[in-house]
Design a protein around this motif. Structure first.
Motif, PDB file in Angstrom:
ATOM      1  N   HIS A  44       0.835  -1.204   0.000  1.00  0.00           N
ATOM      2  CA  HIS A  44       0.000   0.000   0.000  1.00  0.00           C
ATOM      3  C   HIS A  44       0.872   1.257   0.000  1.00  0.00           C
ATOM      4  O   HIS A  44       0.621   2.194  -0.769  1.00  0.00           O
ATOM      5  CB  HIS A  44      -0.925  -0.039   1.227  1.00  0.00           C
ATOM      6  N   ILE A  45       1.906   1.279   0.827  1.00  0.00           N
ATOM      7  CA  ILE A  45       2.848   2.403   0.861  1.00  0.00           C
ATOM      8  C   ILE A  45       3.482   2.586  -0.520  1.00  0.00           C
ATOM      9  O   ILE A  45       3.510   3.691  -1.068  1.00  0.00           O
ATOM     10  CB  ILE A  45       3.963   2.160   1.909  1.00  0.00           C
ATOM     11  N   PHE A  46       3.977   1.488  -1.080  1.00  0.00           N
ATOM     12  CA  PHE A  46       4.660   1.563  -2.367  1.00  0.00           C
ATOM     13  C   PHE A  46       3.734   2.084  -3.458  1.00  0.00           C
ATOM     14  O   PHE A  46       4.107   2.957  -4.243  1.00  0.00           O
ATOM     15  CB  PHE A  46       5.224   0.193  -2.777  1.00  0.00           C
ATOM     16  N   GLU A  47       2.521   1.558  -3.504  1.00  0.00           N
ATOM     17  CA  GLU A  47       1.639   1.898  -4.612  1.00  0.00           C
ATOM     18  C   GLU A  47       1.136   3.333  -4.569  1.00  0.00           C
ATOM     19  O   GLU A  47       0.939   3.947  -5.610  1.00  0.00           O
ATOM     20  CB  GLU A  47       0.492   0.890  -4.693  1.00  0.00           C
ATOM     21  N   PHE A  48       0.929   3.884  -3.377  1.00  0.00           N
ATOM     22  CA  PHE A  48       0.562   5.299  -3.314  1.00  0.00           C
ATOM     23  C   PHE A  48       1.715   6.152  -3.844  1.00  0.00           C
ATOM     24  O   PHE A  48       1.515   7.099  -4.600  1.00  0.00           O
ATOM     25  CB  PHE A  48       0.193   5.704  -1.888  1.00  0.00           C
ATOM     26  N   THR A  64      -1.885  20.498 -17.548  1.00  0.00           N
ATOM     27  CA  THR A  64      -2.729  19.776 -16.603  1.00  0.00           C
ATOM     28  C   THR A  64      -2.393  18.289 -16.570  1.00  0.00           C
ATOM     29  O   THR A  64      -2.499  17.606 -17.575  1.00  0.00           O
ATOM     30  CB  THR A  64      -4.219  19.950 -16.959  1.00  0.00           C
ATOM     31  N   ILE A  65      -1.983  17.828 -15.388  1.00  0.00           N
ATOM     32  CA  ILE A  65      -1.723  16.410 -15.169  1.00  0.00           C
ATOM     33  C   ILE A  65      -2.775  15.911 -14.189  1.00  0.00           C
ATOM     34  O   ILE A  65      -2.977  16.482 -13.128  1.00  0.00           O
ATOM     35  CB  ILE A  65      -0.312  16.184 -14.602  1.00  0.00           C
ATOM     36  N   VAL A  66      -3.457  14.823 -14.545  1.00  0.00           N
ATOM     37  CA  VAL A  66      -4.509  14.243 -13.721  1.00  0.00           C
ATOM     38  C   VAL A  66      -4.008  12.901 -13.195  1.00  0.00           C
ATOM     39  O   VAL A  66      -3.450  12.106 -13.950  1.00  0.00           O
ATOM     40  CB  VAL A  66      -5.799  14.024 -14.537  1.00  0.00           C
ATOM     41  N   PHE A  67      -4.197  12.672 -11.900  1.00  0.00           N
ATOM     42  CA  PHE A  67      -3.824  11.380 -11.343  1.00  0.00           C
ATOM     43  C   PHE A  67      -4.819  10.998 -10.256  1.00  0.00           C
ATOM     44  O   PHE A  67      -5.593  11.813  -9.770  1.00  0.00           O
ATOM     45  CB  PHE A  67      -2.382  11.380 -10.824  1.00  0.00           C
ATOM     46  N   SER A  68      -4.777   9.712  -9.893  1.00  0.00           N
ATOM     47  CA  SER A  68      -5.698   9.197  -8.888  1.00  0.00           C
ATOM     48  C   SER A  68      -5.014   8.090  -8.104  1.00  0.00           C
ATOM     49  O   SER A  68      -4.431   7.179  -8.686  1.00  0.00           O
ATOM     50  CB  SER A  68      -6.952   8.635  -9.565  1.00  0.00           C
ATOM     51  N   ASP A 134       3.504  11.463   4.950  1.00  0.00           N
ATOM     52  CA  ASP A 134       2.649  11.240   6.123  1.00  0.00           C
ATOM     53  C   ASP A 134       1.932   9.897   6.058  1.00  0.00           C
ATOM     54  O   ASP A 134       1.809   9.187   7.054  1.00  0.00           O
ATOM     55  CB  ASP A 134       1.629  12.370   6.270  1.00  0.00           C
ATOM     56  N   HIS A 135       1.459   9.545   4.880  1.00  0.00           N
ATOM     57  CA  HIS A 135       0.765   8.274   4.663  1.00  0.00           C
ATOM     58  C   HIS A 135       1.709   7.103   4.934  1.00  0.00           C
ATOM     59  O   HIS A 135       1.333   6.114   5.573  1.00  0.00           O
ATOM     60  CB  HIS A 135       0.239   8.251   3.227  1.00  0.00           C
ATOM     61  N   THR A 136       2.954   7.226   4.471  1.00  0.00           N
ATOM     62  CA  THR A 136       3.965   6.199   4.707  1.00  0.00           C
ATOM     63  C   THR A 136       4.201   6.008   6.199  1.00  0.00           C
ATOM     64  O   THR A 136       4.176   4.883   6.709  1.00  0.00           O
ATOM     65  CB  THR A 136       5.275   6.569   3.984  1.00  0.00           C
TER      66      THR A 136
END
Length: 180
Positions: A44-48, A64-68, A134-136
Motif C-alpha cells: 500500500h505504501i509503495f503503490e501510493f 494539466t496532469i490528472v492522477f488518482s 505522512d501516509h507512509t
C-alpha cells in the motif's frame, strides 16, 4: 531535510525492515493489524508513492496532469516477496535521488467518493509528496505495532513509524519531566 530526502530515508528503513523478514511472516495475515499482513501495508505504501512518482497519471494538456490514488496497480507480489518489495523500493529511492522535482507544479487529483462520483481537486506535487510521506509514516506505525508484538527479535529504529512532529513533542515532554 527536504521532503524527498525524508521520504528516501523512510523507504530505506522499510528496506532494512524487510531484510529481517522471511516471506511467510511478511505475508501472514495478522489479527493485531486488522487481519492484514505487513506485506499488504508495505504494498500500500509503495503503490501510493508509485502513483505520484511514476506518473500513474494522464496529461490532459501541457499544463494539466490528472492522477488518482484509486487507480493504483495493486501488484500483489510486493506483499508476498520481500526481495521483490526491496527491489521496487530501491528503484524508487534511485528515482527520488536522481530527479529534481517542481514542488509547485499543479496537479489535478481525482478521487472516487460515494460509488461512481469523482471528486476533482487542484493540488501541487509538493503537497502530494508530503501526503505520501505522512501516509507512509502512518502505515509504518501500524507495522511497528505488529513487529513489536509478534516479532520482538526484529530490530526497528527508535523513530520508526513516528512523524518528526511527534518525535519533537516526545523530546519536549521528556525534557520537561526531567526538569521537575
Amino acid at each position: 531535510m527536504n521532503i524527498t530526502k525524508t521520504l528516501t530515508h523512510e523507504f530505506a528503513e522499510i528496506i532494512q525492515l524487510l531484510n529481517q523478514f522471511e516471506d511467510h511472516d511478511y505475508s501472514k495475515l495478522q489479527s493485531i493489524i486488522g487481519g492484514s499482513s505487513i506485506g499488504q501495508h508495505v504494498r500500500h505504501i509503495f503503490e501510493f508513492s508509485e502513483c505520484l512518482l511514476y506518473g500513474q497519471s494522464k496529461k490532459l494538456s501541457d499544463e494539466t496532469i490528472v492522477f488518482s490514488y484509486d487507480d493504483r496497480k495493486r501488484n500483489y507480489l510486493i506483499e508476498q516477496s520481500t526481495s521483490f518489495a526491496i527491489s521496487n523500493f530501491k528503484t524508487m529511492i534511485d528515482l527520488l535521488e536522481s530527479e529534481e522535482y517542481d514542488l509547485n507544479m499543479e496537479l489535478n487529483l481525482q478521487h472516487r467518493i460515494g460509488g461512481n462520483t469523482n471528486l476533482n481537486l487542484i493540488t501541487t506535487f509538493g503537497r502530494e509528496l508530503l501526503y505520501i510521506l505522512d501516509h507512509t509514516i502512518h502505515h509504518l506505525a501500524i507495522i511497528r505495532i505488529a513487529v513489536e508484538k509478534l516479532y520482538p527479535w526484529i530490530d526497528l529504529p527508535k523513530e520508526f513509524g513516528f512523524t518528526e512532529s511527534t518525535i519533537r513533542a516526545k523530546t519536549f515532554i521528556q525534557e520537561k519531566q526531567t526538569q521537575i
